[in-house]
Design an enzyme around this catalytic site. Structure first.
Site, PDB file in Angstrom:
ATOM      1  N   SER A 142      96.421  44.628  44.881  1.00 39.15           N
ATOM      2  CA  SER A 142      96.020  45.604  43.870  1.00 39.15           C
ATOM      3  C   SER A 142      95.448  44.861  42.677  1.00 39.15           C
ATOM      4  O   SER A 142      95.760  43.677  42.467  1.00 39.15           O
ATOM      5  CB  SER A 142      97.231  46.429  43.425  1.00 39.15           C
ATOM      6  N   TYR A 155     105.779  47.274  40.515  1.00 34.72           N
ATOM      7  CA  TYR A 155     104.670  47.488  41.455  1.00 34.72           C
ATOM      8  C   TYR A 155     103.749  46.269  41.410  1.00 34.72           C
ATOM      9  O   TYR A 155     103.378  45.710  42.451  1.00 34.72           O
ATOM     10  CB  TYR A 155     103.899  48.751  41.087  1.00 34.72           C
TER      11      TYR A 155
END
Length: 267
Positions: A142, A155
């Site tokens: 990501s 995350y």
């Protein structure tokens, strides 16, 4: 490695970007084994794929369950006879909560799905991929894996771990038939918040952003183009490309920019 006539395993293929990856792999002539915890979502993906016959199989799988994952390759081999490619797409975000306030259960869930789920899949399938004349592993990290996002710290930590895992794999497998790609999506229009069991404020953030979330279909296209070219890393979206460059030039400046964007959401 070209997609056509190869067998691909895709996690998280029951919705969003994973679904688009499955549909586009099939459109490019590949065979696909879809794995997802959401069986109904995979059935919808299969319906959207149309009449592809034995080129598509669906498998209910919790990637955070190590024993389930280690038994999964045999299901793929039974359905398709071989496996040539693995795309670790499945992932979840955390509640938009600061480190000090987030419960350990939520932290562990994010790490178990995003990092350990990816690791389990790699460990389960790598012995089979090494037996192929050519093969490919693509792990989806990501933009948050190289840039801190307040309220998504764990995350980001999980995706940073995926980044280093993938880069380490690439180095270890340079002299093998297995190519390795790490993928960094920016904002992509998916239902990851719902799939994570959250009502996250990402949608409100997107409304005021000068860069709108990328369509999931376009994101999948960029990813698959990168995989076919055996790219080392793939940046998906203008925001990912910009922040990658900015964070290299000024890591602190890039972090402060994201902080300003996220400040309202955490107040």
């Amino acid at each position: 490695m070209k997609i056509k006539d190869k067998v691909w395993v895709v996690t998280g293929g029951g919705s969003g970007m994973g679904r688009e990856l499955v549909l586009q792999l099939l459109a490019r002539g590949g065979r696909v084994a879809v794995a997802d915890i959401n069986e109904a979502g995979m059935q919808e993906t299969a319906q959207l794929a149309g009449n592809v016959g034995a080129r598509l199989s669906i498998h209910t799988l919790n990637i955070a369950d190590k024993e389930q994952v280690l038994a999964f390759p045999e299901q793929v081999l039974a359905a398709h006879g071989a496996v040539d490619g693995l795309i670790n797409n499945a992932g979840i975000i955390q509640p938009f909560i600061k480190v000090n306030d987030l419960e350990f259960a939520a932290i562990e869930k994010v790490m178990n799905v995003n990092f350990y789920g990816t690791l389990y899949m790699v460990k389960a399938f790598l012995p089979h991929l090494l037996e192929r004349p050519e093969a490919h592993i693509a792990n989806i990290s990501s933009m948050g894996g190289f840039l801190p996002v307040p309220g998504q710290t764990f995350y980001g930590a999980s995706k940073a771990a995926v980044k280093l895992l993938t880069e380490g794999l690439h180095s270890e497998l340079i002299d093998s038939p297995v190519k390795v790609t790490v993928i960094f999506p920016g904002a992509v229009n998916t239902n990851i918040s719902v799939n994570s069991g959250l009502q996250a404020p990402a949608e409100r953030q997107a409304e005021d952003s000068p860069i709108q979330p990328l369509d999931a279909g376009k994101a999948a296209e960029i990813m698959l183009d990168g995989i076919e070219k055996d790219k080392y890393r793939v940046l998906v979206g203008k925001d990912a490309r910009f922040m990658d460059a900015y964070s290299r030039l000024s890591p602190k400046g890039a972090a402060r920019l994201i902080y300003k964007k996220m400040k309202e959401l955490l107040s």
